[in-house]
Design an enzyme around this catalytic site. Structure first.
Site, PDB file in Angstrom:
ATOM      1  N   LYS A  13       0.838  -1.210   0.000  1.00 25.85           N
ATOM      2  CA  LYS A  13       0.000   0.000   0.000  1.00 25.85           C
ATOM      3  C   LYS A  13       0.869   1.255   0.000  1.00 25.85           C
ATOM      4  O   LYS A  13       0.656   2.180  -0.785  1.00 25.85           O
ATOM      5  CB  LYS A  13      -0.936   0.035   1.231  1.00 25.85           C
ATOM      6  N   ARG A  88      -9.385   1.141   9.213  1.00 24.26           N
ATOM      7  CA  ARG A  88      -9.025  -0.260   9.462  1.00 24.26           C
ATOM      8  C   ARG A  88     -10.107  -1.006  10.222  1.00 24.26           C
ATOM      9  O   ARG A  88      -9.921  -2.195  10.511  1.00 24.26           O
ATOM     10  CB  ARG A  88      -7.751  -0.278  10.316  1.00 24.26           C
ATOM     11  N   ARG A 127      11.864  -5.919   4.549  1.00 26.45           N
ATOM     12  CA  ARG A 127      11.665  -4.463   4.473  1.00 26.45           C
ATOM     13  C   ARG A 127      12.707  -3.708   5.297  1.00 26.45           C
ATOM     14  O   ARG A 127      13.004  -4.050   6.427  1.00 26.45           O
ATOM     15  CB  ARG A 127      10.266  -4.091   4.974  1.00 26.45           C
ATOM     16  N   ARG A 160      11.751  -2.513  10.845  1.00 29.04           N
ATOM     17  CA  ARG A 160      10.717  -2.147  11.826  1.00 29.04           C
ATOM     18  C   ARG A 160      10.540  -3.256  12.854  1.00 29.04           C
ATOM     19  O   ARG A 160      10.484  -4.437  12.500  1.00 29.04           O
ATOM     20  CB  ARG A 160       9.387  -1.888  11.102  1.00 29.04           C
ATOM     21  N   ARG A 171      -0.274  -9.394  13.233  1.00 33.39           N
ATOM     22  CA  ARG A 171      -0.837  -8.337  12.371  1.00 33.39           C
ATOM     23  C   ARG A 171      -1.712  -8.941  11.274  1.00 33.39           C
ATOM     24  O   ARG A 171      -2.745  -8.375  10.923  1.00 33.39           O
ATOM     25  CB  ARG A 171       0.296  -7.494  11.753  1.00 33.39           C
TER      26      ARG A 171
HETATM   27  P1  AP5 Z   1       4.930  -1.596   1.854  1.00 33.36           P
HETATM   28  O1  AP5 Z   1       4.602  -0.732   0.683  1.00 33.36           O
HETATM   29  O2  AP5 Z   1       5.683  -0.990   2.981  1.00 33.36           O
HETATM   30  O3  AP5 Z   1       3.616  -2.362   2.357  1.00 33.36           O
HETATM   31  P2  AP5 Z   1       2.363  -1.832   3.177  1.00 33.36           P
HETATM   32  O4  AP5 Z   1       1.146  -2.496   2.627  1.00 33.36           O
HETATM   33  O5  AP5 Z   1       2.353  -0.341   3.254  1.00 33.36           O
HETATM   34  O6  AP5 Z   1       2.696  -2.517   4.568  1.00 33.36           O
HETATM   35  P3  AP5 Z   1       2.686  -1.978   6.088  1.00 33.36           P
HETATM   36  O7  AP5 Z   1       3.300  -3.087   6.902  1.00 33.36           O
HETATM   37  O8  AP5 Z   1       3.306  -0.631   6.233  1.00 33.36           O
HETATM   38  O9  AP5 Z   1       1.188  -1.900   6.352  1.00 33.36           O
HETATM   39  P4  AP5 Z   1       0.502  -2.002   7.667  1.00 33.36           P
HETATM   40  O10 AP5 Z   1      -0.862  -1.636   7.218  1.00 33.36           O
HETATM   41  O11 AP5 Z   1       0.595  -3.242   8.441  1.00 33.36           O
HETATM   42  O12 AP5 Z   1       1.333  -1.014   8.617  1.00 33.36           O
HETATM   43  P5  AP5 Z   1       1.084   0.474   9.095  1.00 33.36           P
HETATM   44  O13 AP5 Z   1       2.353   1.171   9.063  1.00 33.36           O
HETATM   45  O14 AP5 Z   1      -0.112   1.058   8.402  1.00 33.36           O
HETATM   46  O15 AP5 Z   1       5.749  -2.867   1.280  1.00 33.36           O
HETATM   47  C1  AP5 Z   1       6.266  -3.856   2.165  1.00 33.36           C
HETATM   48  C2  AP5 Z   1       7.640  -4.328   1.641  1.00 33.36           C
HETATM   49  O16 AP5 Z   1       7.442  -4.996   0.381  1.00 33.36           O
HETATM   50  C3  AP5 Z   1       8.616  -3.178   1.345  1.00 33.36           C
HETATM   51  O17 AP5 Z   1       9.927  -3.606   1.656  1.00 33.36           O
HETATM   52  C4  AP5 Z   1       8.487  -2.947  -0.181  1.00 33.36           C
HETATM   53  O18 AP5 Z   1       9.711  -2.477  -0.734  1.00 33.36           O
HETATM   54  C5  AP5 Z   1       8.159  -4.359  -0.681  1.00 33.36           C
HETATM   55  N1  AP5 Z   1       7.271  -4.387  -1.842  1.00 33.36           N
HETATM   56  C6  AP5 Z   1       6.163  -3.618  -2.052  1.00 33.36           C
HETATM   57  N2  AP5 Z   1       5.567  -3.948  -3.221  1.00 33.36           N
HETATM   58  C7  AP5 Z   1       6.331  -4.960  -3.756  1.00 33.36           C
HETATM   59  C8  AP5 Z   1       6.226  -5.732  -4.956  1.00 33.36           C
HETATM   60  N3  AP5 Z   1       5.221  -5.560  -5.843  1.00 33.36           N
HETATM   61  N4  AP5 Z   1       7.157  -6.685  -5.183  1.00 33.36           N
HETATM   62  C9  AP5 Z   1       8.174  -6.889  -4.289  1.00 33.36           C
HETATM   63  N5  AP5 Z   1       8.330  -6.178  -3.139  1.00 33.36           N
HETATM   64  C10 AP5 Z   1       7.404  -5.229  -2.869  1.00 33.36           C
HETATM   65  O19 AP5 Z   1       0.617   0.226  10.602  1.00 33.36           O
HETATM   66  C11 AP5 Z   1       1.524  -0.179  11.620  1.00 33.36           C
HETATM   67  C12 AP5 Z   1       0.794  -0.266  12.946  1.00 33.36           C
HETATM   68  O20 AP5 Z   1       0.247   1.034  13.310  1.00 33.36           O
HETATM   69  C13 AP5 Z   1      -0.436  -1.195  12.972  1.00 33.36           C
HETATM   70  O21 AP5 Z   1      -0.069  -2.547  13.229  1.00 33.36           O
HETATM   71  C14 AP5 Z   1      -1.273  -0.580  14.112  1.00 33.36           C
HETATM   72  O22 AP5 Z   1      -0.747  -0.925  15.370  1.00 33.36           O
HETATM   73  C15 AP5 Z   1      -1.053   0.907  13.911  1.00 33.36           C
HETATM   74  N6  AP5 Z   1      -2.038   1.518  13.016  1.00 33.36           N
HETATM   75  C16 AP5 Z   1      -1.783   2.124  11.812  1.00 33.36           C
HETATM   76  N7  AP5 Z   1      -2.928   2.595  11.265  1.00 33.36           N
HETATM   77  C17 AP5 Z   1      -3.924   2.265  12.136  1.00 33.36           C
HETATM   78  C18 AP5 Z   1      -5.343   2.459  12.118  1.00 33.36           C
HETATM   79  N8  AP5 Z   1      -5.968   3.075  11.078  1.00 33.36           N
HETATM   80  N9  AP5 Z   1      -6.049   1.986  13.162  1.00 33.36           N
HETATM   81  C19 AP5 Z   1      -5.453   1.376  14.210  1.00 33.36           C
HETATM   82  N10 AP5 Z   1      -4.124   1.158  14.298  1.00 33.36           N
HETATM   83  C20 AP5 Z   1      -3.367   1.599  13.254  1.00 33.36           C
END
Ligand code: AP5
Length: 221
Positions: A13, A88, A127, A160, A171
């Protein structure tokens, strides 16, 4: 235009959002990034969120909705917004509708990225994120030119803490239990929802993503 990106952890994403944000000069609202910034700054929200994030659980809805409302004030009502990792839960989604309505807006497009769990686990284990500029690299798929050093700004790349295997497992379960119900919510919601297979090359995914949001294949680089 208001766009919501849905999908499990590691599906890409953030990677896709950054590209669209650049192409549309849109605002990028990643609640994960906002929470990590709050933690680095040691704010009250950051301290409250820390335990939830470290356990791979969701931060409570009221804290998240307050954070998003405050952030949207600074963005203004006329700018395109890409929500990444928010909403979410269904309570967050109904809360977002209420907030948008106050400025005559609505969610126009929802994009759901999908990939198998083994792909997600591998991506998250590789990552490497830059805490200085937010760039994301991957030890397997897009390694930096110099190991441990951000290509974009020269910062020190980090793995991370919530990308450790046990937390990733948690997660993924939390996504299934609390966020996947949003798929049905948005299928019944006015606006369009597009599913995109994300177990592919970043460029191929982006071409489909850009076209789903803008309705054209222009601007795809
Ligand atoms: P990346 O683009 O970083 O993936 P992502 O979907 O953004 O993954 P996240 O882990 O950041 O999402 P998340 O929703 O769990 O975490 P968030 O930070 O929102 O890609 C991942 C890896 O793959 C990278 O290394 C990239 O280079 C690689 N990649 C990407 N595309 C590729 C491809 N096509 N081919 C090969 N490699 C590829 O949330 C973290 C924490 O914050 C949550 O657990 C929760 O505790 C809290 N939180 C955040 N938002 C909320 C909310 N709205 N409500 C409640 N708690 C929340």
């Amino acid at each position: 235009m208001v766009v919501v990106l849905l999908g499990p952890p590691g599906v890409g994403k953030g990677t896709q959002a950054v590209r669209l944000v650049d192409d549309l000069s849109a605002a990028h609202v990643s609640t994960g990034d906002l929470l990590r910034a709050a933690r680095r700054e040691g704010t009250e929200l950051g301290n409250l969120a820390q335990g939830f994030m470290d356990r791979g659980e969701l931060v409570p809805d009221d804290l998240i909705l307050d954070l998003v409302k405050e952030h949207l004030i600074g963005i203004g009502a006329s700018r395109d917004v890409i929500f990444d990792g928010f909403p979410r839960t269904t309570d967050q989604a109904t809360g977002l509708d209420v907030v948008l309505e106050t400025s005559g807006r609505k969610v126009d497009t929802v994009v759901l990225f999908e990939a198998p769990d083994d792909v997600l686990v591998q991506r998250l284990s590789g990552r490497r994120s830059c805490p200085d500029c937010g760039a994301v690299h991957n030890a397997y798929f897009s390694p930096p030119a110099v190991e441990g050093v951000c290509d974009r700004c020269g910062g020190t790349l980090q793995h991370r803490a919530d990308d450790e295997p046990d937390t990733v497992k948690r997660r993924l379960q939390v996504y299934l239990d609390q966020t996947a119900p949003l798929i049905a919510f948005y299928e019944d919601h006015p606006g369009t929802m597009t599913r995109i297979g994300a177990d592919r090359d970043v460029e191929a995914i982006y071409a489909e993503f850009n076209s789903a949001v803008t309705g054209s294949s222009e601007g795809v680089s």
